[in-house]
Write an enzyme that holds these catalytic residues in place. Structure first.
Site, PDB file in Angstrom:
ATOM      1  N   GLY A  29      39.511 -31.630 -11.247  1.00 32.05           N
ATOM      2  CA  GLY A  29      39.428 -32.676 -12.400  1.00 32.05           C
ATOM      3  C   GLY A  29      39.654 -33.921 -11.531  1.00 32.05           C
ATOM      4  N   ASN A  33      42.168 -34.186  -8.870  1.00 27.82           N
ATOM      5  CA  ASN A  33      41.908 -34.176  -7.253  1.00 27.82           C
ATOM      6  C   ASN A  33      42.382 -35.318  -6.745  1.00 27.82           C
ATOM      7  OD1 ASN A  33      40.138 -32.217  -8.220  1.00 27.82           O
ATOM      8  ND2 ASN A  33      38.363 -33.670  -8.444  1.00 27.82           N
ATOM      9  N   ARG A 103      34.330 -27.579 -22.609  1.00 27.25           N
ATOM     10  CA  ARG A 103      35.706 -28.023 -23.224  1.00 27.25           C
ATOM     11  C   ARG A 103      36.108 -28.210 -24.402  1.00 27.25           C
ATOM     12  NH1 ARG A 103      34.136 -33.130 -20.151  1.00 27.25           N
ATOM     13  NH2 ARG A 103      36.244 -33.027 -18.731  1.00 27.25           N
ATOM     14  N   LYS A 225      33.569 -49.374  -4.817  1.00 24.35           N
ATOM     15  CA  LYS A 225      32.824 -48.322  -3.869  1.00 24.35           C
ATOM     16  C   LYS A 225      31.394 -48.526  -4.093  1.00 24.35           C
ATOM     17  CE  LYS A 225      35.494 -46.010  -6.077  1.00 24.35           C
ATOM     18  NZ  LYS A 225      35.968 -44.724  -7.057  1.00 24.35           N
ATOM     19  N   GLY A 227      28.508 -46.533  -2.755  1.00 22.91           N
ATOM     20  CA  GLY A 227      27.691 -45.718  -1.757  1.00 22.91           C
ATOM     21  C   GLY A 227      27.877 -45.529  -0.432  1.00 22.91           C
ATOM     22  N   ALA A 255      34.093 -35.063  -5.896  1.00 20.67           N
ATOM     23  CA  ALA A 255      35.250 -35.700  -5.542  1.00 20.67           C
ATOM     24  C   ALA A 255      35.333 -36.770  -4.459  1.00 20.67           C
ATOM     25  CB  ALA A 255      36.213 -34.510  -4.955  1.00 20.67           C
ATOM     26  N   GLY A 257      34.839 -40.022  -4.903  1.00 19.52           N
ATOM     27  CA  GLY A 257      35.422 -40.985  -5.382  1.00 19.52           C
ATOM     28  C   GLY A 257      36.992 -40.659  -5.726  1.00 19.52           C
ATOM     29  N   ASP A 258      37.309 -39.345  -6.270  1.00 21.71           N
ATOM     30  CA  ASP A 258      38.770 -38.860  -6.502  1.00 21.71           C
ATOM     31  C   ASP A 258      39.601 -38.728  -5.106  1.00 21.71           C
ATOM     32  OD1 ASP A 258      37.479 -38.470  -8.841  1.00 21.71           O
ATOM     33  OD2 ASP A 258      37.102 -36.354  -8.411  1.00 21.71           O
TER      34      ASP A 258
END
Length: 297
Positions: A29, A33, A103, A225, A227, A255, A257-258
Site C-alpha cells: 500500500g 511501501n 476494500r 516527479k 516520469g 511503487a 513513487g512510494d
C-alpha cells in the site's frame, strides 16, 4: 528518545501476477511501501512505524506480523472488530500497471474515527508521512478530522510530508480532489506530486507551476516527479533540476513513487541536501521499476 518516522494510511493484501495466471500474495500500500523503503534508507537509530486500522482476523494478524518482520513497528495499528484489510490485484502490460480493488470492509477507512487516538499516535513521531490515498479512503468528515490532527501535531513540531498520489476513482469528483490536495499541502512541510497527475487535475503548464501552487498553499518544500523527464525540487531557498536514472527495461511501475518517497525521506531526515536526496531517491525508484511488485529488495 529514538526519532521515529510514522507513515499513516492503508496497507492491503497485494496479489501480484507472476505468470500463467498465477499470483503471489504480499502486503503493500502506498504509505506502507514508503515506510518499507524508508526503513532500508534510515540508520538503526531511527524507528519506522506504520499507523493504520486493521481487523481482528487471521489476515490482519499476518499483515501485522509481516510488518514487524520487515522492521516496521506495529504499535500504531488499531484493531477494529468486524472489519478486515483491503485487497488489490495488479495487472501489468508493457511495464504499466492497473489495479482492481476490494476494500469494502477495510478497517483503514475508519482511521480518523477516533481522533484522540490518532493524535496521540502521530504526536509521537519526529515526522509523519501520508498520501492522497490516505485521504481518499476517508469519508469527508473523517478527512477533515484527519487534516485537523495533522495540523495539531505539526504545530507541536512534528514534520509532515504528503505524497499527492492522485487516484481519481477513489474520489467523489475533481473539485473535491483539488480542494483536498490543497488543504493537505497546507498542513505539510513537504509535498511530493507527480506532474502527469497534477497536469490532469489542475491543468498545470509545467513542473514549476506545480511547485508554485503547492508553495502558495503553505508547503515548505516540493519535489515534482515527471516520469522520464527531469524532476524539479524546491525547498524555499533552492531550486534544483535532477535527471532520472535510465532504466534498461521497465518491468513494473508499481511503487515507483512510494519508493522515491521512502528513500527521499530517509535521506532528508538524516541531513542530506535537496539534490543529494533526490538523486538517492531516483536511484532507488529506478531499481524498483526494473522488477515486479511493490517491495523490491
Amino acid at each position: 528518545m529514538v526519532p521515529k518516522l510514522i507513515c499513516v494510511g492503508e496497507c492491503m493484501v497485494e496479489l501480484a501476477e507472476v505468470g500463467d495466471g498465477t499470483y503471489r500474495r504480499g502486503f503493500a500500500g502506498d504509505t506502507f511501501n514508503a515506510a518499507w523503503y524508508a526503513r532500508q534508507a534510515l540508520p538503526g537509530d531511527w524507528a519506522v512505524e506504520y499507523a493504520s486500522c486493521i481487523g481482528v482476523d487471521a489476515v490482519s494478524d499476518q499483515m501485522a506480523a509481516f510488518m514487524a518482520g520487515e522492521g516496521v513497528g506495529t504499535d500504531a495499528l488499531r484493531r477494529v472488530e468486524g472489519r478486515t484489510v483491503g485487497l488489490y490485484m495488479i495487472s501489468t502490460e508493457g511495464g504499466e500497471r492497473s489495479f482492481a480493488y476490494w476494500r469494502g470492509q477495510a478497517a483503514a477507512k475508519l482511521l480518523a474515527d477516533d481522533p484522540d487516538w490518532l493524535r496521540g499516535v502521530l504526536g509521537q513521531g519526529a515526522h509523519v508521512h501520508f498520501s492522497g490515498i490516505t485521504l481518499a479512503i476517508l469519508a469527508p468528515d473523517a478527512r477533515a478530522r484527519f487534516l485537523d490532527v495533522l495540523r495539531d501535531v505539526r504545530g507541536q513540531g512534528v514534520g509532515v510530508s504528503f505524497d499527492t498520489n492522485v487516484r481519481p476513482r477513489l474520489w467523489e469528483d475533481a473539485e473535491v480532489t483539488r480542494a483536498a490536495m490543497m488543504a493537505a499541502a497546507g498542513v505539510s512541510d513537504l509535498v511530493l506530486p507527480s506532474f502527469d497527475e497534477e497536469e490532469a487535475l489542475f491543468g498545470d503548464a509545467d513542473s514549476a507551476a506545480t511547485v508554485a501552487r503547492y508553495a502558495s498553499a503553505g508547503a515548505g518544500s516540493v519535489v515534482v516527479k515527471n516520469g522520464a523527464a527531469p524532476m524539479l525540487g524546491w525547498d524555499g531557498g533552492e531550486t534544483v533540476e535532477v535527471p532520472v536514472v535510465p532504466v534498461a527495461r521497465v518491468v513494473d511501475t508499481t511503487a515507483a513513487g512510494d519508493s522515491f518517497a521512502g528513500a527521499f525521506l530517509g535521506a532528508r531526515l538524516t541531513g542530506a541536501g535537496l539534490r543529494d536526496a533526490m538523486e538517492r531517491a531516483a536511484a532507488v525508484s529506478a531499481r524498483v521499476i526494473g522488477a515486479p511488485g511493490a517491495l523490491v529488495r
